[in-house]
Design an enzyme around this catalytic site. Sequence first.
Site, short mmCIF file in Angstrom:
data_model
loop_
_atom_site.label_atom_id
_atom_site.label_comp_id
_atom_site.label_asym_id
_atom_site.label_seq_id
_atom_site.Cartn_x
_atom_site.Cartn_y
_atom_site.Cartn_z
N TYR A 141 53.99 51.24 71.60
CA TYR A 141 53.55 50.51 72.80
C TYR A 141 53.25 49.06 72.44
O TYR A 141 52.16 48.54 72.71
CB TYR A 141 52.29 51.15 73.43
CG TYR A 141 52.39 52.63 73.63
CD1 TYR A 141 53.41 53.18 74.42
CD2 TYR A 141 51.48 53.50 73.03
CE1 TYR A 141 53.50 54.56 74.58
CE2 TYR A 141 51.56 54.86 73.20
CZ TYR A 141 52.58 55.39 73.97
OH TYR A 141 52.67 56.74 74.13
N LYS A 185 39.42 54.25 45.62
CA LYS A 185 38.46 54.58 46.68
C LYS A 185 38.72 56.04 47.05
O LYS A 185 38.99 56.38 48.21
CB LYS A 185 38.66 53.62 47.87
CG LYS A 185 37.63 53.74 48.97
CD LYS A 185 36.24 53.31 48.58
CE LYS A 185 35.25 53.67 49.68
NZ LYS A 185 33.84 53.42 49.30
N ASP A 218 34.12 49.54 45.82
CA ASP A 218 32.90 48.84 46.27
C ASP A 218 31.95 48.61 45.08
O ASP A 218 31.42 47.52 44.87
CB ASP A 218 32.21 49.58 47.43
CG ASP A 218 32.12 51.09 47.24
OD1 ASP A 218 32.61 51.62 46.21
OD2 ASP A 218 31.54 51.76 48.12
N ASP A 242 44.46 42.69 44.49
CA ASP A 242 44.48 41.38 45.15
C ASP A 242 43.05 40.87 45.35
O ASP A 242 42.72 39.73 44.98
CB ASP A 242 45.18 41.51 46.51
CG ASP A 242 45.13 40.21 47.31
OD1 ASP A 242 45.42 39.15 46.72
OD2 ASP A 242 44.79 40.26 48.51
N ASP A 246 40.69 37.72 43.14
CA ASP A 246 40.03 36.52 43.66
C ASP A 246 38.58 36.48 43.15
O ASP A 246 38.05 35.41 42.84
CB ASP A 246 40.03 36.49 45.20
CG ASP A 246 41.17 35.65 45.77
OD1 ASP A 246 42.27 35.66 45.18
OD2 ASP A 246 40.96 34.97 46.80
C1 IPM Z 1 48.27 36.84 46.18
C2 IPM Z 1 48.32 36.58 47.66
C3 IPM Z 1 49.38 37.44 48.32
C4 IPM Z 1 49.05 38.89 48.05
C5 IPM Z 1 49.49 37.21 49.83
C6 IPM Z 1 49.74 35.76 50.13
C7 IPM Z 1 50.50 38.09 50.48
O1 IPM Z 1 47.07 36.76 48.22
O2 IPM Z 1 49.30 36.68 45.49
O3 IPM Z 1 47.20 37.20 45.68
O4 IPM Z 1 48.21 39.48 48.73
O5 IPM Z 1 49.65 39.44 47.16
MN MN Z 2 45.50 37.12 46.79
#
Ligand code: IPM
Ligand code: MN
Length: 350
Positions: A141, A185, A218, A242, A246
Amino acid sequence: MTNKFNIAVIAGDGVGQEVIPLGKRVLDAVGSFEYRDYDWGSEHYFRTGSMAPEGFLELLRPADAIFLGAVGHPEIPDHVTLNGLLLPIRRKFDQYANVRPAVLYDGVRSPLALRKGEKIDMVVVRENTEGEYAQVGGFVYHEQPDEVAIQTAVFTRRGIERIIRYAFELARKRNKKKRVASITKSNAQGFGMVLWDRTFQIVASEYPDISTESLLVDAAAMNFIRRPESFDVVVASNLFGDILSDISAILVGSMGLAPSANLDPTRRFPSMFEPVHGSAPDIAGKGIVNPLATFFSAAQMLEHLGLPEAAEKVNVAIAKVLAEGKALTPDLGGKSTTTDVAEAVLNHIR
Ligand code: IPM
Ligand code: MN
Ligand code: NAD
């Protein structure tokens, strides 16, 4: 040097256009390379309606390695840009090991108040071809009030096993804390993540010299902050890797220092080297993007190409620039420009 390596270059979007040309200068300072530059990315999309020409993956296939800047533009939906360029490269070339080291260098401040003498030196090994990024699903949908979206994560025993094995081999090769932490998880996701946990146990039994821990994601996020010094190799699914990478990047000072290698360890296909960060539209065009993540990624590429001495030269030069603290971009508390930092690194290489 006799062997000229053939490098496919995709500077891409935003700050990618600023860091990649400098990354090539760093490579040229330590080796001999032939570049094929591809103008793919969001400008290509505005011109032609697609991020890259049809058959672009076949153009990349013969390269010895791929060097990529960033992909993403504020005026194009991210799923269009990323699924049109970056993610298909990782999948098509079976670059299943996404290796993202995080080292706290002398001269760089972690946002954490570390105990004296405490060091952060870890590497997130992220599964890079399946899991939550499998792109299996669809809309029902579509754009109707009762719309349904299904997004299925795909975990295969083969895919899990090979990335976990890669992590154990890396822990051995690093020969540091000899520890692998596996992140899932499985308390909430009772299929794919349970298969992951079980596979981790089986593979771990083949590496009695490596100590292990299994953490829920977590708790892992919390422990990255609470005891970052305890981690050595961390292995996680595509999405968790991912997110965690970070966190590990900022723990050691900046997204601008975080490199990544997208490896096909079998070497059937070219591997790809790129900074972890994106196109950073908030600072693009200002000349202040930190190029060091790209230079570290270039060093990973040199290592992969069998040029460990060249890689070492680049890594040592970067470490010196950081320790001196004279040429730092604003993300590291400095006032230098992108080019100043690159010149400082090049001066140390020469
Ligand atoms: C990374 C980026 C990519 C990912 C995105 C842009 C799709 O965040 O390389 O870490 O999630 O792999
Ligand atoms: Mn990333
Ligand atoms: P981002 O990594 O581009 O930026 C996050 C923050 O970190 C920004 O404040 C940025 O200024 C800062 N930053 C990042 N790299 C830096 C550097 N080298 N020096 C100094 N500061 C730096 O992430 P975002 O803002 O979430 O995403 C922007 C776009 O990039 C989006 O379109 C996203 O989809 C895309 N993206 C692409 C990749 C990739 O190509 N591999 C990775 C992440 C995000």
